[in-house]
Design a protein around this motif. Sequence first.
Motif, PDB file in Angstrom:
ATOM      1  N   LYS A 118       0.942  -1.259  -0.069  1.00  0.00           N
ATOM      2  CA  LYS A 118       0.031  -0.018   0.085  1.00  0.00           C
ATOM      3  C   LYS A 118       0.675   1.291  -0.144  1.00  0.00           C
ATOM      4  O   LYS A 118       0.526   2.094  -0.548  1.00  0.00           O
ATOM      5  CB  LYS A 118      -0.931  -0.142   1.312  1.00  0.00           C
ATOM      6  N   LYS A 122       0.671   3.792  -3.178  1.00  0.00           N
ATOM      7  CA  LYS A 122       0.265   5.202  -2.878  1.00  0.00           C
ATOM      8  C   LYS A 122       1.256   6.047  -3.593  1.00  0.00           C
ATOM      9  O   LYS A 122       0.856   7.139  -4.190  1.00  0.00           O
ATOM     10  CB  LYS A 122       0.200   5.405  -1.305  1.00  0.00           C
ATOM     11  N   THR A 132      -4.925  11.249  -3.625  1.00  0.00           N
ATOM     12  CA  THR A 132      -5.013  10.204  -2.392  1.00  0.00           C
ATOM     13  C   THR A 132      -5.361  10.803  -1.016  1.00  0.00           C
ATOM     14  O   THR A 132      -5.242  12.035  -0.808  1.00  0.00           O
ATOM     15  CB  THR A 132      -3.640   9.548  -2.534  1.00  0.00           C
ATOM     16  N   SER A 161       0.372  -2.461   5.471  1.00  0.00           N
ATOM     17  CA  SER A 161       0.610  -2.097   4.189  1.00  0.00           C
ATOM     18  C   SER A 161       0.982  -3.221   3.186  1.00  0.00           C
ATOM     19  O   SER A 161       0.775  -2.804   2.120  1.00  0.00           O
ATOM     20  CB  SER A 161       2.312  -1.414   4.213  1.00  0.00           C
ATOM     21  N   GLU A 201      -3.213   6.965   7.691  1.00  0.00           N
ATOM     22  CA  GLU A 201      -4.118   7.924   6.716  1.00  0.00           C
ATOM     23  C   GLU A 201      -5.005   8.501   7.407  1.00  0.00           C
ATOM     24  O   GLU A 201      -5.674   8.279   8.718  1.00  0.00           O
ATOM     25  CB  GLU A 201      -4.618   6.977   5.664  1.00  0.00           C
ATOM     26  N   TYR A 286     -10.750   9.745  -3.210  1.00  0.00           N
ATOM     27  CA  TYR A 286      -9.342   9.679  -2.666  1.00  0.00           C
ATOM     28  C   TYR A 286      -8.975   7.912  -3.035  1.00  0.00           C
ATOM     29  O   TYR A 286      -9.775   7.245  -2.786  1.00  0.00           O
ATOM     30  CB  TYR A 286      -9.100   9.936  -1.192  1.00  0.00           C
ATOM     31  N   GLU A 289      -6.732   1.730  -2.606  1.00  0.00           N
ATOM     32  CA  GLU A 289      -5.701   0.600  -3.172  1.00  0.00           C
ATOM     33  C   GLU A 289      -6.314   0.159  -4.545  1.00  0.00           C
ATOM     34  O   GLU A 289      -7.398   0.576  -5.125  1.00  0.00           O
ATOM     35  CB  GLU A 289      -5.710  -0.477  -2.217  1.00  0.00           C
TER      36      GLU A 289
END
Length: 679
Positions: A118, A122, A132, A161, A201, A286, A289
């Motif tokens: 991830k 990103k 994002t 992640s 996040e 946003y 993934e």
Amino acid sequence: MPAFEKLLIANRGEIAARVIRTARALGYATVAVYSDADADGLAVREADEAIRIGPANAAESYLSVEAILAAAARTGADAIHPGYGFLSENAGFAQACADAEVVFVGPPPAAIEAMGDKARAKARMIEAGVPTVPGYQGDQSVEVLTKEAARIGYPVLLKASAGGGGRGMRRVDGPEQLADAVAGATTEAQNAFGSGELILEKLVEGARHVEIQVFADTHGNAIHLGERDCSAQRRHQKIIEESPCPAVDADLRARMGEAAVAAAKAIGYVGAGTVEFLLGADGAFYFLEMNTRLQVEHPVTEEVTGQDLVAWQLDVAAGQTLPLTQEQVALDGHAIEARLYAEDPRAGFLPQTGPVHAWLPAQLEGVRVDHGFVEGVDQGMAVGSDYDPMVAKVIARGRSREQARRRLIRALEHTVLLGPVTNKAFLADLLAHPRFVAGEVSTQFVESSEGVEAELGARPGASAADFAVAAALWAEGRRDLSLTRAGLEPGWRSAHSRASVLELREANTEDPARVELTPEADGWSVRVDNGEPSRVRVLRRDPSRARARVDLDGLQRDVITLDQGEALILERDGAALRFSEHRPHDNAGDAGSDGRDGIIRAPTMGRVLALAVAAGERVEAGARLLTMEAMKIESTLTTPVAGTITELRAAVGDQVDNGQVLVVLEPEPETAPETAPES
């Protein structure tokens, strides 16, 4: 030469059966693989060939690259479709297929790897200009994460992640929660994905989860096929998905689709993929993934576009161009999908296991059921603890969203799964909730104070009417076994027109009911707990379809029912009620089944992940004893009483059965509350 001729499906259950149907329709020979747990599954029966790849443990079967490739070599399969889950997003597996000169029906290894982490994904999206969520990826120390969380602004979300599906994910509302959240998320992520790395996040409150279906071929073409709303979630697991999204208009669809296609092109994508976004209440979206595979919820896109996405996958893998341009993609009508799980909403959604006594999917206009069971009654099917608890997907389409919603509720009512407890009633409640009807569901709704989950505890147990109907069906079943109406079963008090008396217990109802049955010319007079008598007639019964038509005081309705001899199952409002004859000795040994006697049992089949206590240790009421995993779901067992641990009957890594004793403790006597002295 053709690109490939024989397709091996490296998966199980409903997705394996679904891929086989399309592949055979396109003229490909098909090969199913199976573990010991799936030897009698639908995919095994429908494929041209089937080959065993190992025991039920997924690590030794569906997750074994060596076993899958050996199966392909032995059967001569020159292509592999990975389905979803298991090895579908494993770049190493995709590369191993290429090395073995077997076509992998999916994106190239580099594209899988680019989106598999991830944090790196990103960063790639930021470079590609895809919006994002504000966040941080980098140093994993609590000190740095605390500083970055303050910069981003609470609440924040910790995410693994290397994975998804809610594993390794924690909401953090303030700095005082961060250290514990980091520790828990790191451990869970390490256990689930082999990496404890986290990203941070901003938590977008009140957002929708909207994903875009993308497709790309090897000729440089990339398009999208509209969006799916996946906002109805619980613990970050999707429950209900629909297309199109009620909050997306043509302009927003075009902008989100353009961003999704840009994401796919940025990593050289090929095949079917899904770019997931958070959609805020202000219309801002946003990137979350990208899933580099077919999604569980792909049927709703198929229903509104009229396209077979598995056929598209096979064509792209064979080197063909996409069958449509972006301008030719059109959405027609509305489709909604519900995921039917073997889990008990009244017990914290714990996964459920056991034999499937009846599986009969709905057969209604505008309804599709994707599943992996053999249809019928007592076909030998079972739900085990080795795999995900999802057993089927029920999909309804309609000219409008409202028509699709109504059809889906009816489809759930007509879908028969008798055996393990399911979430069927929960799904129907959610579909009927005013917020869902209005199309106003966010990702936090289900678990909020106004969501459906909070209302489940109020569901009533078996009513007097349920007992009356069950008793009549019980009596009819025994009459069908060459017993007369005058004598129902040995041991019952019955003589010609006199009433027969029995006690029926329902598994989810605290007390048994006293039932008097008096035979009449065409039915039964039934009195429950000395109440007013009801007149019950069983008009017709079809055991092969687990259905009966019952008249209760002049009101006729179809009921789902199955007589198992020692018990009778009657489904009402999506909830299965299990009735059995009650005798005083039935409860022997049941005392303390809630753990208050110091005997702590496994609530379901599963594997012990961690022990939190040791023999000889004193614990308070509510203390954590151990952690179990069943069908990818972790649950923590606690003690309802204070006491001292005397035995630990399970170790880390042990597979345990439902009801197995795991911990024994010596309860401490309860202290009576102090009372004020009399004046």
